[in-house]
Design a protein around this motif. Structure first.
Motif, PDB file in Angstrom:
ATOM      1  N   PHE A  20       0.831  -1.207   0.000  1.00  0.00           N
ATOM      2  CA  PHE A  20       0.000   0.000   0.000  1.00  0.00           C
ATOM      3  C   PHE A  20       0.866   1.258   0.000  1.00  0.00           C
ATOM      4  N   HIS A  21       1.888   1.265   0.833  1.00  0.00           N
ATOM      5  CA  HIS A  21       2.776   2.423   0.864  1.00  0.00           C
ATOM      6  C   HIS A  21       3.642   2.494  -0.390  1.00  0.00           C
ATOM      7  N   GLY A  87       6.743 -11.802   4.395  1.00  0.00           N
ATOM      8  CA  GLY A  87       6.844 -11.306   5.768  1.00  0.00           C
ATOM      9  C   GLY A  87       5.745 -11.887   6.644  1.00  0.00           C
ATOM     10  N   PHE A  88       5.207 -11.057   7.518  1.00  0.00           N
ATOM     11  CA  PHE A  88       4.162 -11.477   8.447  1.00  0.00           C
ATOM     12  C   PHE A  88       2.986 -10.508   8.369  1.00  0.00           C
ATOM     13  N   ARG A  89       1.782 -11.056   8.485  1.00  0.00           N
ATOM     14  CA  ARG A  89       0.563 -10.256   8.542  1.00  0.00           C
ATOM     15  C   ARG A  89      -0.114 -10.474   9.896  1.00  0.00           C
ATOM     16  N   ILE A  90      -0.795  -9.451  10.381  1.00  0.00           N
ATOM     17  CA  ILE A  90      -1.474  -9.520  11.673  1.00  0.00           C
ATOM     18  C   ILE A  90      -2.856 -10.131  11.501  1.00  0.00           C
ATOM     19  N   VAL A 129      -5.968   0.327   6.928  1.00  0.00           N
ATOM     20  CA  VAL A 129      -7.034   0.160   7.913  1.00  0.00           C
ATOM     21  C   VAL A 129      -8.343   0.607   7.276  1.00  0.00           C
ATOM     22  N   THR A 130      -9.380  -0.202   7.446  1.00  0.00           N
ATOM     23  CA  THR A 130     -10.689   0.107   6.886  1.00  0.00           C
ATOM     24  C   THR A 130     -11.606   0.567   8.009  1.00  0.00           C
ATOM     25  N   VAL A 131     -12.209   1.745   7.820  1.00  0.00           N
ATOM     26  CA  VAL A 131     -13.077   2.316   8.852  1.00  0.00           C
ATOM     27  C   VAL A 131     -14.489   2.520   8.310  1.00  0.00           C
ATOM     28  N   ARG A 132     -15.399   2.655   9.221  1.00  0.00           N
ATOM     29  CA  ARG A 132     -16.805   2.808   8.874  1.00  0.00           C
ATOM     30  C   ARG A 132     -17.010   4.032   7.981  1.00  0.00           C
ATOM     31  N   PHE A 211      -8.463  -4.525   8.972  1.00  0.00           N
ATOM     32  CA  PHE A 211      -7.136  -4.021   8.632  1.00  0.00           C
ATOM     33  C   PHE A 211      -6.356  -5.067   7.848  1.00  0.00           C
ATOM     34  N   ASP A 212      -5.381  -4.585   7.074  1.00  0.00           N
ATOM     35  CA  ASP A 212      -4.383  -5.403   6.381  1.00  0.00           C
ATOM     36  C   ASP A 212      -3.028  -4.862   6.803  1.00  0.00           C
ATOM     37  N   LEU A 213      -2.472  -5.444   7.847  1.00  0.00           N
ATOM     38  CA  LEU A 213      -1.262  -4.914   8.473  1.00  0.00           C
ATOM     39  C   LEU A 213      -0.130  -5.920   8.402  1.00  0.00           C
TER      40      LEU A 213
END
Length: 431
Positions: A20-21, A87-90, A129-132, A211-213
């Motif tokens: 994303f970045h 890598g790793f995802r949360i 991060v996905t918000v309402r 979220f996709d972290l």
């Protein structure tokens, strides 16, 4: 000059901790060169010599410059790479307490990282991060980058694992969970991550819907070696090729052919997403360009018949300590130029026609080149090359700059090869 170019690459990698970045960094780069963003939902009105880009899922981007010639005859020259790294995802509900004192986060492995390289390194946290939103069917998305030593994956002491230096089977569910802190009266586990994200983004924790972290090493890349001839950094695979392709795109003159830089996501997990190479994204963008230039669907096929792509993904350099792992007659070395990748299995898309074009391009650019084949008793990886060739039905050259430590948290490349690769890509786009 070459070292300065390598330092600029390191800056680009540092600003791109996630796919994303990466796309955000690419957009900033393209905006400086006069590119205009197109939306998938809008009608496209394209002009000759116009410069445009379109994104998907905030993690894939396709940029192009319309050529001066008839696209049916001049075709499209493409370079493709990918924005994601292993890598790793949360996971959701990630907080775990251990021994009544430690707070850890639950993770899962993304792609094929070298797990042991992630131990005992300060790690940051970044992603989407996905918000309402106002419309339940259209939530809002925000990028977050907690660029500080927030997490660490501690090793087990050798005194409790005497065979660690003889080989240690790492359990991805048990051994690689990152430590966040010590649980106390002011630092509790319940809702820790959501509250952290809410504070970073200035939103309510109850409005965070998902979220996709991912984790990443916070230490910046650097030049190393006796003469600073090496580049040590994370995410060289494959953001290095993204950056080199972008440099070739903007440094080359406008030509009769349309020039295109394709930056796709999820290559490390098979490309089976809406923003991956196995989706219709690439083909859809090609089709929309041709239609917007006034041609019909037959024109799409005619254009593709005159098009070609370079699939740019890094290649294995011969390891200085384990040379026997490599093919006996094809042995790429750091600093000796870009590498053509070929496999009888079809895991790379190169054939003899593509090989001839690649070697001719290298000669035209004045750069040396090398060849890579897997040992016949070793199964290698693959790239976006084969799936792109099969979907677009065009010649796709599989190549990449040579690399050591591929999929390590910190990979090793050559300053000289960065210069060679940018020259090659610039030449390809200039012809």
């Amino acid at each position: 000059m070459k070292k300065q170019a390598a330092l600029e690459l390191i800056d680009f990698l540092y600003d791109s901790p996630t796919a994303f970045h990466s796309v955000l960094t690419i957009k900033d780069f393209l905006n400086e060169y006069g590119y205009t963003e197109l939306k998938e939902s809008d009608a496209w009105n394209l002009k000759s010599e116009g410069k445009y880009y379109v994104t998907k899922n905030d993690s894939a981007l396709i940029a192009f410059e319309v050529g001066t010639g008839d696209i049916l005859e001049s075709g499209i020259k493409m370079i493709g790479a990918h924005t994601d790294s292993p890598g790793f995802r949360i996971k959701g509900n990630p907080e775990i307490t251990a021994e009544g004192a430690y707070l850890k986060l639950n993770t899962e492995v993304y792609g094929g990282p070298i797990l042991h390289t992630w131990f005992d390194r300060p790690l940051g946290l970044a992603g989407k991060v996905t918000v309402r939103g106002v419309n339940v069917l259209k939530p809002e998305t925000k990028l977050v980058n907690i660029n500080k030593p927030l997490l660490i994956i501690p090793s087990l002491a050798i005194h409790m694992n005497r065979q660690v230096n003889e080989g240690f089977a790492i359990n991805a569910q048990k051994d690689t969970l990152p430590l966040v802190g010590l649980v106390n009266e002011t630092f509790k586990k319940d809702g820790y991550l959501l509250n952290l994200l809410a504070e970073e983004l200035d939103v309510s924790a109850t409005d965070i819907m998902g979220f996709d972290l991912g984790l990443y090493e916070i230490d910046k890349g650097m030049l190393v070696g006796a003469n600073e001839e090496f580049i040590s950094s994370g995410r060289l695979d494959d953001m290095w090729m993204v950056y080199a392709g972008l440099k070739g795109l903007v440094d080359s003159p406008t030509t009769a052919a349309t020039k295109m830089m394709v930056c796709l996501d999820n290559e490390e997990t098979g490309s089976l997403t809406a923003q991956g190479a196995a989706s219709n994204l690439h083909l859809n963008v090609v089709e929309r360009i041709i239609l917007a230039l006034g041609h019909d669907r037959e024109g799409v096929h005619r254009t593709l018949a005159n098009s070609m792509m370079i699939s740019a993904d890094l290649a294995h350099a011969v390891h200085p300590n384990v040379g026997e792992k490599h093919d006996p007659t094809n042995r790429p070395i750091l600093g000796k130029g870009p590498v053509l990748k070929t496999a009888a299995s079809g895991s790379y898309s190169t054939d003899s026609y593509c090989a001839a074009v690649f070697e001719g391009l290298c000669q035209e650019a004045g750069v040396p080149y090398q060849k890579f084949y897997n040992r016949s008793d070793v199964r290698g990886g693959t790239t976006i090359g084969p799936v792109t060739a099969s979907r677009l039905n065009i010649p796709v050259i599989d190549m990449g700059a040579p690399l050591l430590g591929m999929h390590s948290i910190r990979e090793l490349a050559s300053v000289e090869d960065h210069d060679f690769t940018v020259k090659l890509f610039t030449t390809f786009f200039s012809l």
